[in-house]
Write a protein that holds these residues in place. Structure first.
Motif, mmCIF file in Angstrom:
data_model
loop_
_atom_site.group_PDB
_atom_site.id
_atom_site.type_symbol
_atom_site.label_atom_id
_atom_site.label_comp_id
_atom_site.label_asym_id
_atom_site.label_seq_id
_atom_site.Cartn_x
_atom_site.Cartn_y
_atom_site.Cartn_z
ATOM 1 N N GLU A 13 0.818 -1.209 0.000
ATOM 2 C CA GLU A 13 0.000 0.000 0.000
ATOM 3 C C GLU A 13 0.857 1.267 0.000
ATOM 4 O OE1 GLU A 13 -2.502 -0.346 3.405
ATOM 5 O OE2 GLU A 13 -3.608 -2.042 2.575
ATOM 6 N N ASN A 14 1.999 1.219 0.702
ATOM 7 C CA ASN A 14 2.866 2.375 0.821
ATOM 8 C C ASN A 14 4.327 1.918 0.736
ATOM 9 O OD1 ASN A 14 3.904 4.881 1.306
ATOM 10 N ND2 ASN A 14 3.450 4.889 3.490
ATOM 11 N N PRO A 15 4.830 1.712 -0.484
ATOM 12 C CA PRO A 15 6.195 1.179 -0.613
ATOM 13 C C PRO A 15 7.272 2.229 -0.288
ATOM 14 C CG PRO A 15 5.207 1.475 -2.777
ATOM 15 C CD PRO A 15 4.163 1.841 -1.767
ATOM 16 N N THR A 16 7.739 2.199 0.937
ATOM 17 C CA THR A 16 8.829 3.072 1.368
ATOM 18 C C THR A 16 9.977 2.197 1.863
ATOM 19 O OG1 THR A 16 8.017 3.204 3.632
ATOM 20 C CG2 THR A 16 7.208 4.869 2.101
ATOM 21 N N LEU A 17 11.117 2.811 2.028
ATOM 22 C CA LEU A 17 12.270 2.060 2.531
ATOM 23 C C LEU A 17 12.024 1.552 3.950
ATOM 24 C CD1 LEU A 17 15.250 4.206 1.220
ATOM 25 C CD2 LEU A 17 14.485 1.982 0.396
ATOM 26 N N GLU A 18 11.329 2.353 4.747
ATOM 27 C CA GLU A 18 11.043 1.950 6.122
ATOM 28 C C GLU A 18 10.125 0.726 6.170
ATOM 29 O OE1 GLU A 18 8.343 3.819 9.536
ATOM 30 O OE2 GLU A 18 10.023 5.098 8.975
ATOM 31 N N SER A 19 9.089 0.732 5.332
ATOM 32 C CA SER A 19 8.170 -0.410 5.320
ATOM 33 C C SER A 19 8.846 -1.647 4.729
ATOM 34 C CB SER A 19 6.888 -0.077 4.555
ATOM 35 O OG SER A 19 7.174 0.246 3.216
ATOM 36 N N LYS A 20 9.752 -1.425 3.769
ATOM 37 C CA LYS A 20 10.484 -2.551 3.196
ATOM 38 C C LYS A 20 11.390 -3.182 4.250
ATOM 39 C CE LYS A 20 13.489 -3.916 -0.600
ATOM 40 N NZ LYS A 20 14.221 -3.470 -1.788
ATOM 41 N N GLN A 21 12.045 -2.345 5.048
ATOM 42 C CA GLN A 21 12.908 -2.858 6.115
ATOM 43 C C GLN A 21 12.091 -3.607 7.157
ATOM 44 O OE1 GLN A 21 16.237 -2.797 6.017
ATOM 45 N NE2 GLN A 21 16.161 -4.104 7.819
ATOM 46 N N LYS A 22 10.895 -3.106 7.431
ATOM 47 C CA LYS A 22 10.011 -3.782 8.386
ATOM 48 C C LYS A 22 9.624 -5.168 7.871
ATOM 49 C CE LYS A 22 5.691 -3.193 10.896
ATOM 50 N NZ LYS A 22 4.485 -2.384 11.092
ATOM 51 N N VAL A 23 9.340 -5.255 6.579
ATOM 52 C CA VAL A 23 9.001 -6.552 5.977
ATOM 53 C C VAL A 23 10.176 -7.517 6.093
ATOM 54 C CG1 VAL A 23 8.528 -7.721 3.786
ATOM 55 C CG2 VAL A 23 7.265 -5.666 4.394
ATOM 56 N N LEU A 24 11.365 -7.032 5.782
ATOM 57 C CA LEU A 24 12.542 -7.897 5.836
ATOM 58 C C LEU A 24 12.844 -8.354 7.266
ATOM 59 C CD1 LEU A 24 14.856 -6.096 3.270
ATOM 60 C CD2 LEU A 24 13.488 -8.153 2.929
ATOM 61 N N ASP A 25 12.688 -7.465 8.230
ATOM 62 C CA ASP A 25 12.895 -7.840 9.631
ATOM 63 C C ASP A 25 11.877 -8.873 10.083
ATOM 64 O OD1 ASP A 25 15.022 -6.112 9.823
ATOM 65 O OD2 ASP A 25 13.870 -4.503 10.797
ATOM 66 N N GLN A 26 10.615 -8.645 9.714
ATOM 67 C CA GLN A 26 9.554 -9.582 10.098
ATOM 68 C C GLN A 26 9.775 -10.934 9.435
ATOM 69 O OE1 GLN A 26 7.319 -8.421 12.371
ATOM 70 N NE2 GLN A 26 6.720 -10.541 12.569
ATOM 71 N N MET A 27 10.198 -10.929 8.187
ATOM 72 C CA MET A 27 10.456 -12.181 7.469
ATOM 73 C C MET A 27 11.601 -12.938 8.140
ATOM 74 S SD MET A 27 9.238 -13.728 4.706
ATOM 75 C CE MET A 27 8.679 -12.549 3.534
ATOM 76 N N SER A 28 12.632 -12.218 8.546
ATOM 77 C CA SER A 28 13.766 -12.839 9.216
ATOM 78 C C SER A 28 13.352 -13.479 10.536
ATOM 79 C CB SER A 28 14.858 -11.799 9.450
ATOM 80 O OG SER A 28 15.918 -12.350 10.166
ATOM 81 N N LYS A 29 12.559 -12.762 11.331
ATOM 82 C CA LYS A 29 12.086 -13.304 12.608
ATOM 83 C C LYS A 29 11.235 -14.554 12.397
ATOM 84 C CE LYS A 29 11.799 -8.889 15.034
ATOM 85 N NZ LYS A 29 10.873 -7.900 15.610
ATOM 86 N N THR A 30 10.384 -14.500 11.380
ATOM 87 C CA THR A 30 9.497 -15.628 11.105
ATOM 88 C C THR A 30 10.294 -16.843 10.641
ATOM 89 O OG1 THR A 30 7.786 -14.058 10.467
ATOM 90 C CG2 THR A 30 7.444 -16.344 9.842
ATOM 91 N N TYR A 31 11.237 -16.640 9.732
ATOM 92 C CA TYR A 31 12.074 -17.750 9.272
ATOM 93 C C TYR A 31 12.842 -18.365 10.436
ATOM 94 C CZ TYR A 31 11.581 -17.264 4.193
ATOM 95 O OH TYR A 31 11.114 -17.269 2.908
ATOM 96 N N SER A 32 13.372 -17.524 11.297
ATOM 97 C CA SER A 32 14.139 -18.007 12.439
ATOM 98 C C SER A 32 13.270 -18.866 13.354
ATOM 99 C CB SER A 32 14.714 -16.822 13.207
ATOM 100 O OG SER A 32 15.376 -17.248 14.356
ATOM 101 N N LYS A 33 12.051 -18.399 13.640
ATOM 102 C CA LYS A 33 11.157 -19.135 14.530
ATOM 103 C C LYS A 33 10.748 -20.467 13.904
ATOM 104 C CE LYS A 33 8.825 -18.693 18.416
ATOM 105 N NZ LYS A 33 9.480 -18.574 19.710
ATOM 106 N N ILE A 34 10.509 -20.471 12.609
ATOM 107 C CA ILE A 34 10.148 -21.720 11.922
ATOM 108 C C ILE A 34 11.313 -22.701 11.976
ATOM 109 C CG2 ILE A 34 9.627 -22.741 9.668
ATOM 110 C CD1 ILE A 34 7.975 -20.200 9.073
ATOM 111 N N ASP A 35 12.531 -22.214 11.718
ATOM 112 C CA ASP A 35 13.705 -23.083 11.765
ATOM 113 C C ASP A 35 13.918 -23.660 13.158
ATOM 114 O OD1 ASP A 35 14.285 -22.795 9.083
ATOM 115 O OD2 ASP A 35 15.671 -21.122 9.394
#
Length: 100
Positions: free
Chosen positions: A44-66
């Motif tokens: 909805e709002n592609p900014t660098l801040e929101s992109k970084q938030k997505v990458l951080d959330q993805m990293s946390k999720t991958y880590s928890k799944i692993d």
């Protein structure tokens, strides 16, 4: 009903492990939902801040799944499937955001 002390102990251990696994699976599901929310916010709002938030959330999720796979809470293929669906969702949203 169990007839021996060892059977009673196994029931207690199984119950304890079931509750632990339930908490872990719940945490994984919560992180996956947060990841989807972050991705939709990014589209909805592609900014660098929101992109970084997505990458951080993805990293946390991958880590928890692993970690869940490592501890035997999730089967290895189940963990791989969850990570694959996350990556597919991210790729799909990013493609739609760049084409608009």
């Amino acid at each position: 009903m169990a007839n021996s002390k060892s059977a009673l102990k196994r029931i207690q251990i199984a119950d304890r492990n079931r509750l632990h696994n339930k908490n872990y699976k719940s945490a994984v599901r919560t992180l996956i939902k947060k990841c989807f929310i972050a991705v939709s916010d990014y589209t909805e709002n592609p900014t660098l801040e929101s992109k970084q938030k997505v990458l951080d959330q993805m990293s946390k999720t991958y880590s928890k799944i692993d970690k869940a796979v490592k501890r035997g809470v999730l089967h290895i293929n189940n963990g791989a499937r969850k990570k694959s669906r996350l990556a597919k969702q991210l790729k799909q949203f990013v493609e739609t955001a760049t084409t608009e």
